[in-house]
Design an enzyme around this catalytic site. Structure first.
Site: not given
Ligand SMILES: *Cc1c(COP(=O)(O)O)cnc(C)c1O
Length: 356
Positions: A32, A300, A130, A252
């Site tokens: 992802k 930036m 979640r 800055y």
């Molecule tokens: C992002 C995610 C993972 C992977 O998690 P890592 O800590 O990056 O290995 C696995 N399962 C779910 C449901 C996730 O949202």
């Protein structure tokens, strides 16, 4: 010479093989957020070549983009089935991770329309609160099998709250709760472990693990030695070196002041490139083997380093991320986690993929 992000596909594949070697069941890969910022279009095929057969994205569009690059692999979408999205999942041969009764009903309706069973993963709630099937919905499913008619539940999964802390008793509690819930789906495979969970021992591996971060070289279990290969190297050529007299400020607000006559090197990397502004006067880069401190505010597109004690000159490179100082270390300096460092890596870097 330009700012360069080198991504070691061979190391990512090696990290996957390492995790697969720990694991009796299947080892998937979470790709992802563009493979945690490293480029899913390059990373996912490298993992497939290493033997990975199951890939997770968060969004449908991410999975659709990967579909032609991963022939024969299973592609799953963690964020569930949005309303009206079933036809797109089916057209692209993508499997949803179902997270509510509404999503299950929608997938079931598609199965009825097509007159065939449709495969799904089921994400059940064990405390993270979640995105997962709430406990009450789980009980409804358990007590009324008709709700799942036409849906082939390949795998039941849940997600750890505190896997990075092996001594946290919530890990064992979640595992117990999850196994009890999964028993309501005989024949379905079971998955609980992300990267940290992959290091909690074989009890947590079950049928499928879902590592992301560890593939990309992050240390997800602070209590343990870190076996993952480093994956990224971010280097930037020095644009200018200037002499700053004692007492003058840099950047800055002049928040950093030279305590002695200093040599300050400027590189073309700033917060727009993921060098968080929170790293102002906090980050470290490496000049060869020597750490040099970031001084003053991060702009930036620019950042400044105190190179008074090293022989750094314009055109020489400073290494911001590398084997000596990786995303975990930069994250500590920024007050965040390596995940956030990687996923905010700049789009402007020249990216070079090695060891494909
Ligand atoms: C992002 C995610 C993972 C992977 O998690 P890592 O800590 O990056 O290995 C696995 N399962 C779910 C449901 C996730 O949202």
């Amino acid at each position: 010479m330009t700012v360069q992000l080198e991504i070691d596909l061979g190391a990512i594949a090696g990290n996957w093989r390492y995790l697969a070697g720990l694991n009796q069941g299947e080892t998937a890969a979470v790709v992802k957020a563009d493979a945690y910022g490293l480029g899913a279009a390059q990373v996912a095929p490298a993992l497939a070549q290493a033997g990975c057969r199951t890939f997770f994205t968060a969004h449908l569009a991410e999975a659709v983009a990967l579909r032609p690059l991963l022939p024969g692999a299973r592609l799953l979408v963690l964020n569930g089935l949005e309303p009206h999205a079933a036809a797109d999942f089916i057209a692209h041969d993508i499997i949803p991770v179902l997270c509510s009764l509404e999503e299950i009903a929608q997938w079931q309706a598609a199965a009825v329309r097509l007159e065939r069973r449709l495969t799904a993963f089921l994400h059940v709630e064990t405390g993270l609160n979640r995105l997962a099937l709430p406990r009450r919905d789980f009980e409804a499913l358990r007590d009324d099998r008709a709700l799942l008619e036409g849906v082939a539940v390949d795998t039941v999964m849940t997600h750890l709250i505190a896997g990075e802390a092996p001594e946290d008793e919530r890990n064992q509690q979640q595992l117990r709760d999850f196994l009890a819930m999964a028993a309501a789906f005989p024949g379905a495979k079971r998955s609980i472990a992300n990267s940290p969970g992959s290091f909690l021992g074989v009890d947590f591996h079950l049928d499928l693990t879902r590592p992301g971060a560890a593939l990309y070289g992050l240390n997800t279990n602070t209590a343990q030695a870190h076996p993952m290969l480093p994956v990224v190297r971010l280097s930037a050529p020095i644009l200018q070196v200037r002499a700053v007299p004692a007492g003058e400020g840099v950047g800055y607000g002049g928040t950093w002041r030279a305590a002695r006559p200093s040599r300050i090197a400027t590189i073309g990397v700033g917060y727009a490139d993921g060098l968080h502004r929170a790293l102002s006067s906090r980050a470290t880069a490496y000049f060869d083997d020597t750490p040099v401190p970031l001084v003053g505010r991060v702009s930036m597109d620019l950042a400044t380093f105190d190179v008074t004690d090293v022989a750094a000159n314009p055109g020489d490179e400073l290494v911001l991320l590398g084997p000596r100082h990786g995303a975990d270390e930069l994250a500590r300096e920024a007050g965040t986690i390596g995940y956030e460092i990687l996923t905010s890596l700049g789009r402007r870097y020249h990216r070079r993929y090695i060891n494909a």
